[in-house]
Design a protein around this motif. Structure first.
Motif, PDB file in Angstrom:
ATOM      1  N   LEU A   1       6.075   2.599  41.190  1.00 44.56           N
ATOM      2  CA  LEU A   1       4.894   3.545  42.536  1.00 44.56           C
ATOM      3  C   LEU A   1       4.502   4.970  41.047  1.00 44.56           C
ATOM      4  O   LEU A   1       4.662   5.288  40.129  1.00 44.56           O
ATOM      5  CB  LEU A   1       6.058   4.415  43.307  1.00 44.56           C
ATOM      6  N   PRO A   2       3.671   5.748  42.033  1.00 42.55           N
ATOM      7  CA  PRO A   2       3.168   7.233  40.975  1.00 42.55           C
ATOM      8  C   PRO A   2       4.584   8.505  41.384  1.00 42.55           C
ATOM      9  O   PRO A   2       5.271   7.907  42.040  1.00 42.55           O
ATOM     10  CB  PRO A   2       2.174   7.332  42.209  1.00 42.55           C
ATOM     11  N   ALA A   3       4.636   8.315  39.932  1.00 41.36           N
ATOM     12  CA  ALA A   3       5.637   9.570  40.005  1.00 41.36           C
ATOM     13  C   ALA A   3       5.473  10.580  41.009  1.00 41.36           C
ATOM     14  O   ALA A   3       7.592  10.310  41.371  1.00 41.36           O
ATOM     15  CB  ALA A   3       5.422  10.633  38.842  1.00 41.36           C
ATOM     16  N   GLN A   4       4.960  11.048  41.560  1.00 44.55           N
ATOM     17  CA  GLN A   4       5.338  11.988  43.294  1.00 44.55           C
ATOM     18  C   GLN A   4       5.826  10.908  43.964  1.00 44.55           C
ATOM     19  O   GLN A   4       7.133  11.431  44.430  1.00 44.55           O
ATOM     20  CB  GLN A   4       4.182  12.726  43.566  1.00 44.55           C
ATOM     21  N   GLU A   5       5.477   9.704  44.236  1.00 50.29           N
ATOM     22  CA  GLU A   5       5.940   9.580  45.306  1.00 50.29           C
ATOM     23  C   GLU A   5       7.584   8.615  44.652  1.00 50.29           C
ATOM     24  O   GLU A   5       8.508   8.136  45.874  1.00 50.29           O
ATOM     25  CB  GLU A   5       5.075   8.290  45.489  1.00 50.29           C
ATOM     26  N   ALA A   6       7.801   7.897  43.662  1.00 49.11           N
ATOM     27  CA  ALA A   6       9.103   7.851  43.624  1.00 49.11           C
ATOM     28  C   ALA A   6       9.570   8.994  43.052  1.00 49.11           C
ATOM     29  O   ALA A   6      11.045   8.254  44.069  1.00 49.11           O
ATOM     30  CB  ALA A   6       8.912   7.147  41.769  1.00 49.11           C
ATOM     31  N   SER A   7       9.794  10.127  43.172  1.00 53.81           N
ATOM     32  CA  SER A   7      10.638  11.238  43.212  1.00 53.81           C
ATOM     33  C   SER A   7      11.017  11.893  44.043  1.00 53.81           C
ATOM     34  O   SER A   7      11.958  11.227  45.032  1.00 53.81           O
ATOM     35  CB  SER A   7       9.674  12.265  42.367  1.00 53.81           C
ATOM     36  N   ALA A   8       9.691  11.505  45.469  1.00 57.34           N
ATOM     37  CA  ALA A   8       9.981  11.625  46.844  1.00 57.34           C
ATOM     38  C   ALA A   8      11.054  10.436  46.876  1.00 57.34           C
ATOM     39  O   ALA A   8      12.404  11.110  47.828  1.00 57.34           O
ATOM     40  CB  ALA A   8       8.958  11.515  47.771  1.00 57.34           C
ATOM     41  N   ALA A   9      10.648   9.356  47.061  1.00 62.49           N
ATOM     42  CA  ALA A   9      11.747   8.310  47.751  1.00 62.49           C
ATOM     43  C   ALA A   9      12.999   8.434  47.067  1.00 62.49           C
ATOM     44  O   ALA A   9      13.943   8.348  47.766  1.00 62.49           O
ATOM     45  CB  ALA A   9      10.972   7.014  47.413  1.00 62.49           C
ATOM     46  N   LEU A  10      13.207   9.264  46.134  1.00 58.44           N
ATOM     47  CA  LEU A  10      14.185   9.142  45.232  1.00 58.44           C
ATOM     48  C   LEU A  10      15.423  10.241  46.194  1.00 58.44           C
ATOM     49  O   LEU A  10      16.481   9.650  46.773  1.00 58.44           O
ATOM     50  CB  LEU A  10      14.541   9.208  43.536  1.00 58.44           C
ATOM     51  N   VAL A  11      14.579  11.099  46.484  1.00 55.51           N
ATOM     52  CA  VAL A  11      14.934  11.980  46.851  1.00 55.51           C
ATOM     53  C   VAL A  11      16.103  12.201  48.360  1.00 55.51           C
ATOM     54  O   VAL A  11      16.724  11.703  48.991  1.00 55.51           O
ATOM     55  CB  VAL A  11      13.934  13.424  47.138  1.00 55.51           C
ATOM     56  N   ARG A  12      14.361  11.596  49.616  1.00 58.69           N
ATOM     57  CA  ARG A  12      14.672  10.472  50.653  1.00 58.69           C
ATOM     58  C   ARG A  12      16.312   9.725  50.832  1.00 58.69           C
ATOM     59  O   ARG A  12      16.960   9.687  51.445  1.00 58.69           O
ATOM     60  CB  ARG A  12      14.278  10.173  50.713  1.00 58.69           C
ATOM     61  N   GLN A  13      16.417   8.746  49.614  1.00 58.39           N
ATOM     62  CA  GLN A  13      17.835   7.978  49.532  1.00 58.39           C
ATOM     63  C   GLN A  13      19.166   8.591  48.984  1.00 58.39           C
ATOM     64  O   GLN A  13      20.287   8.414  50.184  1.00 58.39           O
ATOM     65  CB  GLN A  13      17.505   7.420  48.002  1.00 58.39           C
ATOM     66  N   LEU A  14      18.742  10.222  48.304  1.00 55.31           N
ATOM     67  CA  LEU A  14      20.054  11.038  47.948  1.00 55.31           C
ATOM     68  C   LEU A  14      20.400  10.860  49.616  1.00 55.31           C
ATOM     69  O   LEU A  14      21.474  11.530  50.084  1.00 55.31           O
ATOM     70  CB  LEU A  14      19.957  11.989  46.997  1.00 55.31           C
ATOM     71  N   ALA A  15      19.261  11.403  50.144  1.00 56.92           N
ATOM     72  CA  ALA A  15      19.961  12.592  51.604  1.00 56.92           C
ATOM     73  C   ALA A  15      20.071  11.372  52.485  1.00 56.92           C
ATOM     74  O   ALA A  15      21.186  11.755  53.629  1.00 56.92           O
ATOM     75  CB  ALA A  15      18.535  13.055  51.465  1.00 56.92           C
ATOM     76  N   ALA A  16      19.879  10.321  52.449  1.00 51.85           N
ATOM     77  CA  ALA A  16      20.311   9.099  53.379  1.00 51.85           C
ATOM     78  C   ALA A  16      21.793   8.708  52.923  1.00 51.85           C
ATOM     79  O   ALA A  16      22.641   8.872  54.055  1.00 51.85           O
ATOM     80  CB  ALA A  16      19.408   7.343  53.333  1.00 51.85           C
ATOM     81  N   ALA A  17      21.995   9.136  52.141  1.00 56.53           N
ATOM     82  CA  ALA A  17      22.991   8.924  51.156  1.00 56.53           C
ATOM     83  C   ALA A  17      24.478   9.953  52.028  1.00 56.53           C
ATOM     84  O   ALA A  17      25.841   9.886  51.618  1.00 56.53           O
ATOM     85  CB  ALA A  17      24.211   8.672  49.800  1.00 56.53           C
ATOM     86  N   GLY A  18      23.549  11.086  51.392  1.00 58.73           N
ATOM     87  CA  GLY A  18      24.658  12.735  52.215  1.00 58.73           C
ATOM     88  C   GLY A  18      24.603  13.524  51.471  1.00 58.73           C
ATOM     89  O   GLY A  18      25.647  14.415  51.305  1.00 58.73           O
ATOM     90  N   VAL A  19      23.547  13.845  50.240  1.00 54.94           N
ATOM     91  CA  VAL A  19      23.186  14.117  48.717  1.00 54.94           C
ATOM     92  C   VAL A  19      21.717  15.024  49.386  1.00 54.94           C
ATOM     93  O   VAL A  19      21.569  14.329  48.889  1.00 54.94           O
ATOM     94  CB  VAL A  19      23.979  14.438  47.987  1.00 54.94           C
ATOM     95  N   GLU A  20      21.756  16.538  49.836  1.00 59.88           N
ATOM     96  CA  GLU A  20      20.339  16.774  49.406  1.00 59.88           C
ATOM     97  C   GLU A  20      20.597  17.597  48.419  1.00 59.88           C
ATOM     98  O   GLU A  20      21.705  18.361  47.493  1.00 59.88           O
ATOM     99  CB  GLU A  20      20.289  18.225  50.833  1.00 59.88           C
ATOM    100  N   VAL A  21      19.066  16.896  47.596  1.00 60.54           N
ATOM    101  CA  VAL A  21      18.834  18.015  46.077  1.00 60.54           C
ATOM    102  C   VAL A  21      17.002  18.311  46.746  1.00 60.54           C
ATOM    103  O   VAL A  21      17.062  18.467  47.235  1.00 60.54           O
ATOM    104  CB  VAL A  21      18.810  16.428  45.291  1.00 60.54           C
ATOM    105  N   VAL A  22      16.744  19.046  44.597  1.00 59.39           N
ATOM    106  CA  VAL A  22      15.530  19.827  45.492  1.00 59.39           C
ATOM    107  C   VAL A  22      15.040  18.741  44.545  1.00 59.39           C
ATOM    108  O   VAL A  22      15.636  18.265  43.334  1.00 59.39           O
ATOM    109  CB  VAL A  22      15.378  21.127  44.446  1.00 59.39           C
ATOM    110  N   ASP A  23      13.317  17.862  44.739  1.00 61.43           N
ATOM    111  CA  ASP A  23      13.012  17.204  44.512  1.00 61.43           C
ATOM    112  C   ASP A  23      12.409  17.591  42.936  1.00 61.43           C
ATOM    113  O   ASP A  23      11.128  19.054  43.678  1.00 61.43           O
ATOM    114  CB  ASP A  23      11.852  16.672  45.247  1.00 61.43           C
ATOM    115  N   GLY A  24      12.399  17.661  41.905  1.00 61.04           N
ATOM    116  CA  GLY A  24      11.757  18.164  40.826  1.00 61.04           C
ATOM    117  C   GLY A  24      10.043  17.626  40.748  1.00 61.04           C
ATOM    118  O   GLY A  24       9.364  18.844  40.581  1.00 61.04           O
ATOM    119  N   ALA A  25       9.536  16.934  41.329  1.00 62.21           N
ATOM    120  CA  ALA A  25       8.202  17.506  41.996  1.00 62.21           C
ATOM    121  C   ALA A  25       7.473  18.763  42.330  1.00 62.21           C
ATOM    122  O   ALA A  25       5.892  19.085  42.018  1.00 62.21           O
ATOM    123  CB  ALA A  25       7.452  15.839  42.523  1.00 62.21           C
TER     124      ALA A  25
END
Length: 367
Positions: A311-335
């Motif tokens: 995946l392009p870096a921006q998309e992969a970064s957003a996907a990881l942040v969404r995965q963490l949110a789905a698991a119950g943790v909000e973080v700020v995407d470095g992108a």
């Protein structure tokens, strides 16, 4: 949902600030009198207290007429940038940096140009890099010190070397965002830009009370600028906004007068969770060696090794942040700060919540 994404800490409002605000409200509460209305640039006693604090930090020439109290730091930044920038002016921003600058610059007519810095070099900004990045169109250089999100603190020696370059550009403004200056774990206090020479009188500092002085939600910011620019900013606020309410300014005055003690208490509160977060990140699979951030209450953690391949870096970064949110943790995407694959994680949270969030993060990335 557990959040490590908030820009505000879990800090109690300082007792001295509450008492000062309460005293300002007492005539209204007891006698039904209207609240006093502040001059648009701020109460004279608060402006003088802020100038005095900068003088204590080595900025010997700062006077109260250079200080403007604003309705939050973002509103102050918007008024300031609106006065400084002309349509099409270039703003140089070393990145990673606070995501809010992008939209503020756009809305004030400027063109933001990132200057990417490298994590493996501890986000060093050298004079050579700066000189190569400046162009005749560059109207403003913004440096955050301490930096949000990286926690990097630029020393007085580093500042001096950079300002030796900017001195060759007489039309260039230099703005230092110092809102986290009281949250510092390094061996030396965070320097202020105002303590260094500005041969062209084009140095500006913005700050506020929501981070280092535990007044989140009180809506008080401040800036220090050359007198003519300070007056222009105050005139703009008079035409478009309002003065900060007096009770909030009195709370800010009390916090300013007790800034050293408040900052020391916040840092003492943060030390255990700071170490907990650093230890947990070091235990993740393949953790890269990294310098511990000296300032703020964030760690800007490298999670690039956990991004989905292909995946392009921006998309992969957003996907990881969404995965963490789905698991119950909000973080700020470095992108959003100019560094996809990095996460801004706050440790200004309750220790129990941080432990739970770190356990979820570990499970998501495969520990």
């Amino acid at each position: 949902m557990l959040t490590l994404a908030s820009g505000y800490g879990n800090f109690a409002v300082p007792a001295v600030a509450l008492a000062a605000a309460d005293a300002a409200m007492r005539p209204a509460r007891q006698y039904g009198l209207p609240l006093s209305v502040s001059p648009v640039a701020g109460l004279p006693e608060l402006r003088e207290a802020l100038a005095h604090r900068y003088r204590q930090r080595g900025a010997a020439g700062v006077t109260a007429e250079q200080v403007v109290v604003t309705a939050g730091t973002k509103a102050g930044l918007f008024a300031l940038l609106s006065e400084m920038l002309r349509p099409g002016d270039e703003v140089l921003l070393p990145t990673p940096n606070w995501f809010g600058f992008y939209d503020l610059v756009r809305r004030t007519g400027g063109i933001l140009r990132p200057l990417p810095l490298r994590a493996d070099d501890n986000y060093a900004l050298t004079p050579e890099m700066l000189r190569a990045a400046l162009t005749p169109a560059t109207r403003l250089l913004i440096i955050s010190n301490p930096n949000n999100p990286t926690g990097r603190v630029y020393s007085q020696t580093e500042w001096a070397a950079l300002l030796a370059v900017t001195a060759d550009f007489p039309d260039l403004w230099v703005l230092s965002d110092e809102i986290y200056e009281g949250i510092s774990f390094g061996p030396e206090p965070v320097p202020t830009l105002l303590a260094l020479p500005g041969p062209h009188e084009r140095h500006v500092v913005v700050s506020g009370f929501s981070k280092s002085l535990a007044l989140a939600g009180w809506g008080v910011g401040c800036l220090v600028a050359p007198p003519a620019l300070a007056q222009a900013v105050a005139a703009r606020i008079f035409s478009t906004g309002l003065a900060v309410p007096v009770p909030a300014q009195m709370a800010a005055l009390a916090a300013t007068q007790h800034a050293e003690a408040i900052g020391a208490a916040l840092c003492a509160q943060l030390k255990p969770t700071r170490q907990l977060l650093l230890n947990a990140l070091a235990d993740l699979p393949g953790a890269p060696g990294a310098a511990a951030p000296e300032g703020t209450y964030y760690v800007f953690a490298d999670f690039t090794r956990f991004l989905a391949p292909g995946l392009p870096a921006q998309e992969a970064s957003a996907a990881l942040v969404r995965q963490l949110a789905a698991a119950g943790v909000e973080v700020v995407d470095g992108a959003t700060c100019g560094a996809p694959g990095f996460l801004r994680l706050s440790y200004a949270v309750a220790e129990a919540d941080l432990r739970r969030a770190l356990a979820i993060i570990g499970s998501v990335v495969g520990m």
